[in-house]
Scaffold this motif. Structure first.
Motif, PDB file in Angstrom:
ATOM      1  N   ALA A   1      -8.095 -41.092  22.559  1.00  0.00           N
ATOM      2  CA  ALA A   1      -9.308 -40.276  22.517  1.00  0.00           C
ATOM      3  C   ALA A   1      -9.351 -39.244  23.640  1.00  0.00           C
ATOM      4  CB  ALA A   1     -10.546 -41.175  22.602  1.00  0.00           C
ATOM      5  N   ASN A   2      -8.439 -39.368  24.620  1.00  0.00           N
ATOM      6  CA  ASN A   2      -8.385 -38.371  25.690  1.00  0.00           C
ATOM      7  C   ASN A   2      -7.955 -37.027  25.129  1.00  0.00           C
ATOM      8  OD1 ASN A   2      -9.110 -40.212  27.666  1.00  0.00           O
ATOM      9  ND2 ASN A   2      -6.980 -40.818  28.042  1.00  0.00           N
ATOM     10  N   ARG A   3      -8.214 -35.980  25.891  1.00  0.00           N
ATOM     11  CA  ARG A   3      -7.868 -34.635  25.431  1.00  0.00           C
ATOM     12  C   ARG A   3      -6.388 -34.517  25.148  1.00  0.00           C
ATOM     13  NH1 ARG A   3      -8.178 -29.634  29.481  1.00  0.00           N
ATOM     14  NH2 ARG A   3      -6.437 -30.851  30.302  1.00  0.00           N
ATOM     15  N   ALA A   4      -5.577 -35.071  26.030  1.00  0.00           N
ATOM     16  CA  ALA A   4      -4.133 -35.013  25.825  1.00  0.00           C
ATOM     17  C   ALA A   4      -3.480 -36.156  26.582  1.00  0.00           C
ATOM     18  CB  ALA A   4      -3.571 -33.681  26.303  1.00  0.00           C
ATOM     19  N   ARG A   5      -2.642 -36.906  25.906  1.00  0.00           N
ATOM     20  CA  ARG A   5      -1.867 -37.946  26.556  1.00  0.00           C
ATOM     21  C   ARG A   5      -0.685 -37.289  27.236  1.00  0.00           C
ATOM     22  NH1 ARG A   5      -1.682 -43.206  23.951  1.00  0.00           N
ATOM     23  NH2 ARG A   5       0.133 -43.504  25.293  1.00  0.00           N
ATOM     24  N   THR A   6      -0.561 -37.470  28.548  1.00  0.00           N
ATOM     25  CA  THR A   6       0.531 -36.810  29.264  1.00  0.00           C
ATOM     26  C   THR A   6       1.893 -37.251  28.772  1.00  0.00           C
ATOM     27  OG1 THR A   6       0.384 -38.491  31.008  1.00  0.00           O
ATOM     28  CG2 THR A   6      -0.839 -36.446  31.338  1.00  0.00           C
ATOM     29  N   ASP A   7       1.991 -38.505  28.278  1.00  0.00           N
ATOM     30  CA  ASP A   7       3.286 -38.958  27.791  1.00  0.00           C
ATOM     31  C   ASP A   7       3.622 -38.378  26.430  1.00  0.00           C
ATOM     32  OD1 ASP A   7       1.284 -40.424  26.555  1.00  0.00           O
ATOM     33  OD2 ASP A   7       2.512 -42.226  26.349  1.00  0.00           O
TER      34      ASP A   7
ATOM     35  N   ARG B   1      -5.229 -24.883  29.946  1.00  0.00           N
ATOM     36  CA  ARG B   1      -5.422 -24.545  28.533  1.00  0.00           C
ATOM     37  C   ARG B   1      -4.306 -25.101  27.654  1.00  0.00           C
ATOM     38  NH1 ARG B   1      -7.424 -18.191  29.299  1.00  0.00           N
ATOM     39  NH2 ARG B   1      -9.558 -18.711  29.961  1.00  0.00           N
ATOM     40  N   LEU B   2      -3.080 -25.072  28.153  1.00  0.00           N
ATOM     41  CA  LEU B   2      -1.975 -25.544  27.331  1.00  0.00           C
ATOM     42  C   LEU B   2      -1.953 -27.057  27.182  1.00  0.00           C
ATOM     43  CD1 LEU B   2      -0.910 -22.594  27.402  1.00  0.00           C
ATOM     44  CD2 LEU B   2       1.365 -23.607  27.399  1.00  0.00           C
ATOM     45  N   ALA B   3      -2.565 -27.772  28.124  1.00  0.00           N
ATOM     46  CA  ALA B   3      -2.654 -29.226  27.961  1.00  0.00           C
ATOM     47  C   ALA B   3      -3.410 -29.563  26.688  1.00  0.00           C
ATOM     48  CB  ALA B   3      -3.326 -29.849  29.176  1.00  0.00           C
ATOM     49  N   GLY B   4      -4.423 -28.774  26.379  1.00  0.00           N
ATOM     50  CA  GLY B   4      -5.166 -28.975  25.143  1.00  0.00           C
ATOM     51  C   GLY B   4      -4.393 -28.622  23.900  1.00  0.00           C
ATOM     52  N   GLU B   5      -3.302 -27.870  24.072  1.00  0.00           N
ATOM     53  CA  GLU B   5      -2.448 -27.483  22.951  1.00  0.00           C
ATOM     54  C   GLU B   5      -1.229 -28.398  22.808  1.00  0.00           C
ATOM     55  OE1 GLU B   5      -3.167 -25.041  20.841  1.00  0.00           O
ATOM     56  OE2 GLU B   5      -4.993 -24.452  21.908  1.00  0.00           O
ATOM     57  N   GLY B   6      -1.135 -29.397  23.699  1.00  0.00           N
ATOM     58  CA  GLY B   6      -0.034 -30.348  23.588  1.00  0.00           C
ATOM     59  C   GLY B   6       1.172 -30.036  24.447  1.00  0.00           C
TER      60      GLY B   6
END
Length: 459
Positions: free
Chosen positions: A62-68, A400-405
């Motif tokens: 459910a987080n915005r982006a999983r770092t892994d 911003r790119l973290a939200g894009e994966g």
């Protein structure tokens, strides 16, 4: 969450009594209330462990982006290289994982042989005849190189290229504050070290340069060697072991000492470490070599055998005769690097380096084709990593790119600690984005990344 919690109720009660607490919840009183889960997890008491783990995975999703799960274009000293399953299988054997310092060679031949092979491969990458049995990480290896260079030259002034990783320079500055070594930072121009034309106030005993430097640029080691020779100084090079697959070795350029970070050689990304320090030097400096050196010999029956030939740590000899008191030996990571290098071989390492270089070139040209994106380091050649200037602050692009994966890269200002003060250098740091492309990145991933950057800089 741990895979297994072994504590009984009696053990927990004894711990709380020793700490003077009433219940386990009090252990977390320092955590702000806003960060706690109100009312606990929506799970029934006594839920099976697999159900708990599955529920926690759902919460993480459910987080915005999983770092892994982000596609990684970040580098800055630690890189997302492929680690073949064979490396984990061999380096993860219990004989290596549980091994300790090989004080008794008769029961440690396997580990000693693996470390000897590691030393041999590091020496070949560096282009120097001798390498030690590893150090803690790249930064501490640089400290050891300065320690060696100052001792050998008898002069405490060190000319340090600003292209050496900022974090490594910060570690060295901390060390030098205690030893009295004088560090003179030599600035970059268009991504390369701009050595002073004159002799300067004090002649250096050691000259230090990156190859490539932390911005990914290829430095002129021939020029650095000439600077060192002009002052009767030693030359130390902080080198990238992957780029060594396609570059002329620092030893061939005349380096006296070569250090590096061994993380790209089989060690996965892991919160900054523990990683692996690489260290090689000329035969003239072998007696100043820090840490341990594993050597090959024969036993009383004429069979090949391995021993720690040189142990110049204060654990092993009198403190006043020790070459260092800050080094350690990363045996497990050294064995991992040896397995990775042995598995790749000369041709495999060259192929990895070439794929990185080709991917970096493709990504760099695509990014520079976007409106407002310009090179941060001019036309200086790069290998795996490069820096561009973005029209919006680099930290905004990363966010911003973290939200894009995507893990977009590293804001140069985050490496240098520069928050911006209006100067040209501060502006470059604020808008500089450091991008790394490893052999794991596909053309489709690069194209999608460039499209996401385009969207981010326009928004």
């Amino acid at each position: 969450m741990s895979d297994y919690l072994p504590h009984t109720d009696d053990e927990v009660a004894a711990m709380l009594a020793f700490l003077g607490l009433d219940d386990v919840d009090q252990l977390f009183d320092t955590v702000p209330a806003a960060l706690r889960v109100a009312g606990g997890l929506a799970m029934a008491d006594g839920s099976p462990e697999p159900d708990v783990l599955a529920h926690l995975e759902d919460l993480a999703d459910a987080n915005r982006a999983r770092t892994d799960r982000l596609v990684c274009f970040a580098g800055g000293g630690a890189y997302d290289h492929e680690v073949p399953p064979v490396v984990r299988a061999l380096a993860g054997r219990s004989e290596f994982v549980t091994s300790y310092t090989p004080y008794q060679p008769e029961v440690a031949q396997g580990v000693l042989q693996a470390v000897f092979e590691f030393q041999t491969m590091v020496a070949r990458l560096a282009g120097l005849p001798v390498a030690n049995a590893s150090l803690y990480d790249g930064a501490s290896a640089l400290v050891e190189a300065v320690n060696l260079g100052v001792a050998a030259s008898g002069r405490g002034t060190v000319w340090m290229s600003a292209g050496v990783h900022p974090h490594w320079r910060a570690v060295l500055a901390t060390f030098a504050a205690g030893t009295g070594h004088k560090l003179v930072e030599v600035p970059l121009r268009d991504g390369r070290t701009d050595w002073p034309a004159g002799p300067g106030a004090e002649a250096p005993g050691l000259v230090v340069i990156g190859y490539p430097n932390y911005l990914g640029c290829l430095e002129d080691l021939g020029a650095a060697r000439r600077v060192a020779d002009g002052h009767g100084a030693l030359l130390a090079v902080t080198a990238d072991p992957v780029a060594a697959g396609i570059l002329r070795s620092p030893g061939d350029w005349g380096a006296d000492v070569v250090v590096g970070e061994g993380q790209p050689l089989g060690t996965a990304l892991g919160f900054g470490g523990p990683y692996l320090g690489l260290f090689a030097c000329s035969l003239a400096q072998v007696r100043r070599l820090p840490g341990r050196l594993v050597g090959e010999t024969v036993d009383t029956e004429g069979r090949r055998a391995y021993v720690t030939t040189l142990r110049a740590r204060e654990q092993d000899i009198r403190r006043e005769k020790a070459t260092s008191n800050v080094c350690t030996n990363q045996t497990l990571m050294a064995v991992t690097a040896a397995v990775q290098l042995g598995w790749l071989g000369t041709a495999g390492l060259a192929e990895v380096a070439l794929r990185c270089a080709r991917g970096a070139r493709y990504a760099r040209e695509a990014l520079l084709g976007l409106d407002g994106v310009t090179p941060l380091t001019g036309d200086t050649p790069v290998v795996r990593e490069f820096a561009v200037r973005t029209p919006v602050p680099a930290r905004v692009v990363v966010d911003r790119l973290a939200g894009e994966g995507f893990l977009a890269g590293i804001a140069v200002g985050d490496l240098t600690g520069d928050d911006g003060d209006g100067s040209a250098d501060a502006d470059a740091a604020a808008h500089g984005l450091l991008v790394a492309v490893t052999e794991r990145r596909t053309r489709d991933q690069i194209d999608a990344y460039v499209a996401a950057v385009d969207k981010a800089v326009r928004g």
